[in-house]
Enzyme design. Structure first.
Site, PDB file in Angstrom:
ATOM      1  N   LYS B  44       0.889  -1.237  -0.042  1.00  0.00           N
ATOM      2  CA  LYS B  44      -0.034   0.138  -0.074  1.00  0.00           C
ATOM      3  C   LYS B  44       0.809   1.405  -0.141  1.00  0.00           C
ATOM      4  O   LYS B  44       2.004   1.226   0.772  1.00  0.00           O
ATOM      5  CB  LYS B  44      -0.751   0.080   1.285  1.00  0.00           C
ATOM      6  CG  LYS B  44      -1.355   1.248   1.554  1.00  0.00           C
ATOM      7  CD  LYS B  44      -2.994   1.309   1.281  1.00  0.00           C
ATOM      8  CE  LYS B  44      -3.579   2.785   1.336  1.00  0.00           C
ATOM      9  NZ  LYS B  44      -4.647   3.083   0.357  1.00  0.00           N
ATOM     10  N   CYS B 129      -2.844   9.358  -7.411  1.00  0.00           N
ATOM     11  CA  CYS B 129      -3.727   9.325  -6.600  1.00  0.00           C
ATOM     12  C   CYS B 129      -4.800  10.313  -6.590  1.00  0.00           C
ATOM     13  O   CYS B 129      -4.254  11.234  -6.495  1.00  0.00           O
ATOM     14  CB  CYS B 129      -3.407   9.042  -5.016  1.00  0.00           C
ATOM     15  SG  CYS B 129      -4.697   8.494  -3.781  1.00  0.00           S
ATOM     16  N   GLY B 242      -9.648  -3.862 -13.173  1.00  0.00           N
ATOM     17  CA  GLY B 242     -10.843  -4.937 -13.128  1.00  0.00           C
ATOM     18  C   GLY B 242     -10.357  -6.303 -13.564  1.00  0.00           C
ATOM     19  O   GLY B 242     -11.152  -7.060 -13.900  1.00  0.00           O
TER      20      GLY B 242
HETATM   21  C1  LIG Z   1      -9.344   0.472  -1.700  1.00  0.00           C
HETATM   22  C2  LIG Z   1      -8.470   0.636  -2.674  1.00  0.00           C
HETATM   23  C3  LIG Z   1      -7.297   1.237  -2.200  1.00  0.00           C
HETATM   24  C4  LIG Z   1      -6.096   1.639  -3.210  1.00  0.00           C
HETATM   25  N1  LIG Z   1      -5.176   2.182  -2.886  1.00  0.00           N
HETATM   26  C5  LIG Z   1      -4.145   2.451  -3.541  1.00  0.00           C
HETATM   27  C6  LIG Z   1      -2.877   2.976  -3.139  1.00  0.00           C
HETATM   28  O1  LIG Z   1      -2.701   3.034  -1.959  1.00  0.00           O
HETATM   29  N2  LIG Z   1      -1.919   3.473  -4.026  1.00  0.00           N
HETATM   30  C7  LIG Z   1      -2.166   3.172  -5.349  1.00  0.00           C
HETATM   31  O2  LIG Z   1      -1.197   3.579  -6.381  1.00  0.00           O
HETATM   32  N3  LIG Z   1      -3.203   2.625  -5.883  1.00  0.00           N
HETATM   33  C8  LIG Z   1      -4.363   2.325  -5.208  1.00  0.00           C
HETATM   34  N4  LIG Z   1      -5.299   1.781  -5.539  1.00  0.00           N
HETATM   35  C9  LIG Z   1      -5.621   1.497  -6.968  1.00  0.00           C
HETATM   36  C10 LIG Z   1      -5.391   0.152  -7.215  1.00  0.00           C
HETATM   37  O3  LIG Z   1      -4.000  -0.226  -7.049  1.00  0.00           O
HETATM   38  C11 LIG Z   1      -5.617  -0.151  -8.819  1.00  0.00           C
HETATM   39  O4  LIG Z   1      -4.714   0.780  -9.477  1.00  0.00           O
HETATM   40  C12 LIG Z   1      -7.063   0.200  -8.898  1.00  0.00           C
HETATM   41  O5  LIG Z   1      -8.050  -0.260  -8.347  1.00  0.00           O
HETATM   42  C13 LIG Z   1      -7.420  -0.404 -10.502  1.00  0.00           C
HETATM   43  O6  LIG Z   1      -7.513  -1.950 -10.486  1.00  0.00           O
HETATM   44  P1  LIG Z   1      -8.411  -2.925 -10.007  1.00  0.00           P
HETATM   45  O7  LIG Z   1      -9.604  -2.440 -10.903  1.00  0.00           O
HETATM   46  O8  LIG Z   1      -8.023  -4.334 -10.171  1.00  0.00           O
HETATM   47  O9  LIG Z   1      -8.656  -2.652  -8.656  1.00  0.00           O
HETATM   48  C14 LIG Z   1      -6.379   1.341  -4.708  1.00  0.00           C
HETATM   49  C15 LIG Z   1      -7.558   0.851  -4.982  1.00  0.00           C
HETATM   50  C16 LIG Z   1      -8.599   0.468  -4.143  1.00  0.00           C
HETATM   51  C17 LIG Z   1      -9.892  -0.287  -4.502  1.00  0.00           C
END
Ligand SMILES: Cc1cc2nc3c(=O)[nH]c(=O)nc-3n(C[C@H](O)[C@H](O)[C@H](O)COP(=O)(O)O)c2cc1C
Ligand SMILES: Cc1cc2nc3c(=O)[nH]c(=O)nc-3n(C[C@H](O)[C@H](O)[C@H](O)COP(=O)(O)OP(=O)(O)OC[C@H]3O[C@@H](n4cnc5c(N)ncnc54)[C@H](O)[C@@H]3O)c2cc1C
Ligand code: FES
Lengths: 263, 302
Positions: B44, B129, B242
């Site tokens: 994270k 972010c 996704g």
């Molecule tokens: C609850 C949550 C917390 C996240 N925290 C971070 C983070 O701290 N740093 C970061 O670079 N991306 C963060 N993301 C983004 C994810 O790493 C990822 O780029 C994004 O969710 C798209 O992928 P996914 O659709 O598979 O979740 C977070 C996503 C979610 C859902």
């Protein structure tokens, strides 16, 4: 990647009031591990609706894993359609648990509203064998939210019921019963709608009674990974799924509970 | 079958990793044996000093996805290095540490702290972010992207992975800037800026008012972005957005990604990364592909 994830068969799934269902799940392998106050994180099915898992308190962990649930939205509607023999993907048991009442406790008061009553059957299963006077105050919106509380009577609880519209029990809110109860050497457990917990906290602090509350927050992972279920306490943000769901009643910080302050 | 992939000088045993902020190693619940099988683990995002995070509710479910506004809650770099890092190192999987900062100076101090810590394979720069109270994000400005990456490259020998935001007019321009500044790889994509309204209260359902959308809902857009960027830059791409199963992961690989990261899917199915790795293997077997490199960017046109 999770040790506590498993698929179990449903033993029964029955309607117990207009709004409530009761499901029994054949989760023998985890029953012994479960402590009152813990919850399970349930994948309703393999579709994308609902997308996330749904958290439910453990109602009882005796011969099977029991959940008492309220029909609210898509997830619980789909759960209610499940039949005996269907399977459910479950992560759990998760979260912390209710603590034992402190030494010297004589009177235990459980204050609940609606489906917030769920975790207290498991709790009274344990407390009934110790020498406490247990009182259960149950508030429902109307008769749709009232189901048989017989198992609580069997667990040696004195039960008082109120409804907002007076259709069952006393007309009004559960705090009406406070004046009839002895709070000497008392301990309070509470779970239910936030305004109710807030009232209970106020009453407990004013009368210097200790207690615990089980909280709800929208959850994604349920295991402390996403930091999504944070709730504000007097010790800063805590995760309802990992640090909770049970918290020291005193420590809850409703004023700062960050319920959207934006316009 | 060869599943090995490379990012700069770094070698990974396979292309499957987890997305920052979606994976947390919890001894009570996780099976270490299975985490060990991943190509890498991404922690994270951390900041130099502790951040409290956003008010609740921090998440809301949407059609085929979720909107989150966590607010990079973390206890700061020192806490991470002292407490979390030793545990993460023990997993025995290459560890990527994700970092973010409001100012360049802060970022450089953070990176320098990580230089001294042992056991970090690479740094992921979270330039994207959407939840911090900036006017624009670094990742929305190609000059800022260049400047920040350049400065970080100067401050560390660790490989740098630039994580980009999809909330831009043309992600290719930003990706090129990142490559020119010396980024060793790109992570595509972070969440899409989003909001959800409670029509009864006429208020946002998110404590922070707005948040970022993730999950299957964003996948087709993310695949296109990975494809576009892969056509333009030479550095490897770690793709996310996704990914729920092996088929999703394969789309990204065929579009040009060298690695795939599992994010939101972890919340729904914690076994997703393991199943995705197994699924990629059986796809390769079925299609007689001996080396994953043959699959990367193998999309046919016409
Ligand atoms: C609850 C949550 C917390 C996240 N925290 C971070 C983070 O701290 N740093 C970061 O670079 N991306 C963060 N993301 C983004 C994810 O790493 C990822 O780029 C994004 O969710 C798209 O992928 P996914 O659709 O598979 O979740 C977070 C996503 C979610 C859902
Ligand atoms: C630790 C914990 C224990 C729980 N135990 C039980 C239980 O024993 N029995 C039970 O019936 N329910 C319990 N809940 C609540 C239960 O998880 C929700 O009712 C359920 O997720 C609703 O799903 P749904 O798809 O039917 O409704 P949705 O379509 O998700 O929601 C319908 C409406 O309810 C609101 N809502 C959804 N989830 C919650 C929540 N967690 N808290 C408050 N409002 C919410 C939504 O914002 C929406 O307005 C518990 C929640 C937590 C966090
Ligand atoms: S639900 Fe993810 S941290 Fe609690």
């Amino acid at each position: 990647m999770i040790k506590s994830q498993n698929t179990y068969k449903i033993i029964s799934n029955k309607q117990v009031s207009e709004k409530f269902f009761h499901i029994c799940i054949d989760a023998k392998s985890i029953l012994k591990k479960i402590k009152p106050g813990q919850f399970v994180h349930v994948k309703i099915d393999d579709t994308l609706t609902p997308f996330l898992r749904r958290p439910f308190s453990i109602h009882r962990a005796d011969s099977c894993l029991e959940i008492l649930y309220e029909i609210l939205g898509e997830g619980t509607k789909k759960l209610a359609k499940k039949k005996k023999g269907d399977s459910l993907d479950i992560i759990g048991p998760l979260g912390n648990n209710f603590s034992a009442p402190p030494e010297g406790t004589k009177n235990i008061t459980i204050v609940t509203g609606g489906v917030g009553v769920a975790p207290f059957l498991a709790l009274t299963d344990i407390l009934k064998n110790k020498k406490y006077n247990i009182t259960l105050l149950y508030g429902g919106r109307n008769s749709d939210y009232v189901f048989s509380l017989k198992s609580f009577l069997k667990n040696k609880c004195k039960v008082f019921i109120s409804t907002d519209d007076g259709s069952v029990g006393v007309h009004g809110r559960v705090d009406k019963f406070f004046k009839n109860i002895s709070f000497e050497d008392a301990f309070i457990y509470t779970c239910g709608p936030e305004p109710m917990i807030k009232e209970v906290q106020k009453f407990a602090v004013k009368n210097k009674i200790k207690g615990e509350a089980s909280l709800e927050e929208v959850m994604a992972c349920g295991i402390g990974a996403c930091l999504g279920c944070a709730t504000k306490t007097k010790d800063g943000f805590k995760l309802v799924c990992y640090d909770g769901p049970v918290f020291d009643l005193e420590k809850l910080d409703f004023n700062a509970n960050g319920k959207c302050k934006c316009k | 079958m060869n599943l090995k992939v490379k990012i700069g000088k770094l070698k990974f045993s396979n292309p499957v990793t987890v997305a920052s902020g979606t994976f947390s190693y919890m001894k009570e619940y996780s099976s270490i044996a299975e985490i060990k099988k991943l190509g890498a683990v991404v922690a994270k995002t951390i900041t130099l000093n502790a951040r409290e995070g956003n008010p609740s509710p921090r998440i809301v479910e949407t059609a085929a996805g979720m909107v989150n506004a966590i607010g990079i809650e973390n206890r700061g770099a020192d806490y991470f290095i002292e407490t979390k890092l030793p545990e993460l190192k023990k997993l025995g999987v290459p560890l990527v540490v994700s970092v973010s900062a409001k100012e360049d100076k802060e970022l450089i101090s953070l990176v320098k702290k990580l230089n001294k810590a042992k056991g970090i394979a690479a740094i992921e720069l979270n330039l994207s972010c959407p939840n911090l109270k900036h006017k624009t994000l670094v990742a929305q400005d190609k000059y800022a992207t260049y400047r920040v990456i350049k400065a970080v490259k100067k401050a560390t020998k660790l490989p740098i992975i630039a994580k980009l935001s999809p909330n831009v007019t043309d992600i290719v321009l930003i990706a090129k800037s990142a490559e020119r500044a010396g980024a060793d790889a790109l992570s595509l994509v972070n969440t899409f800026s989003a909001m959800v309204i409670d029509i009864d209260k006429r208020k946002s359902k998110i404590g922070n008012f707005t948040g970022g959308l993730s999950g299957p809902a964003i996948k087709p857009i993310a695949v296109k972005m990975v494809y576009d960027v892969a056509q333009t830059v030479k550095i490897p791409i770690i793709a996310m957005g996704g990914i729920m199963n092996a088929d999703d992961a394969l789309e990204f690989i065929i579009a040009g990604a060298s690695m795939v990261a599992v994010g939101t899917a972890n919340f729904v199915n914690p076994s997703a990364p393991k199943e995705i790795l197994a699924g990629i293997k059986s796809y390769m077997k079925k299609n007689k592909i001996r080396d994953i490199k043959k699959l990367i960017g193998s999309i046919k046109k016409g």
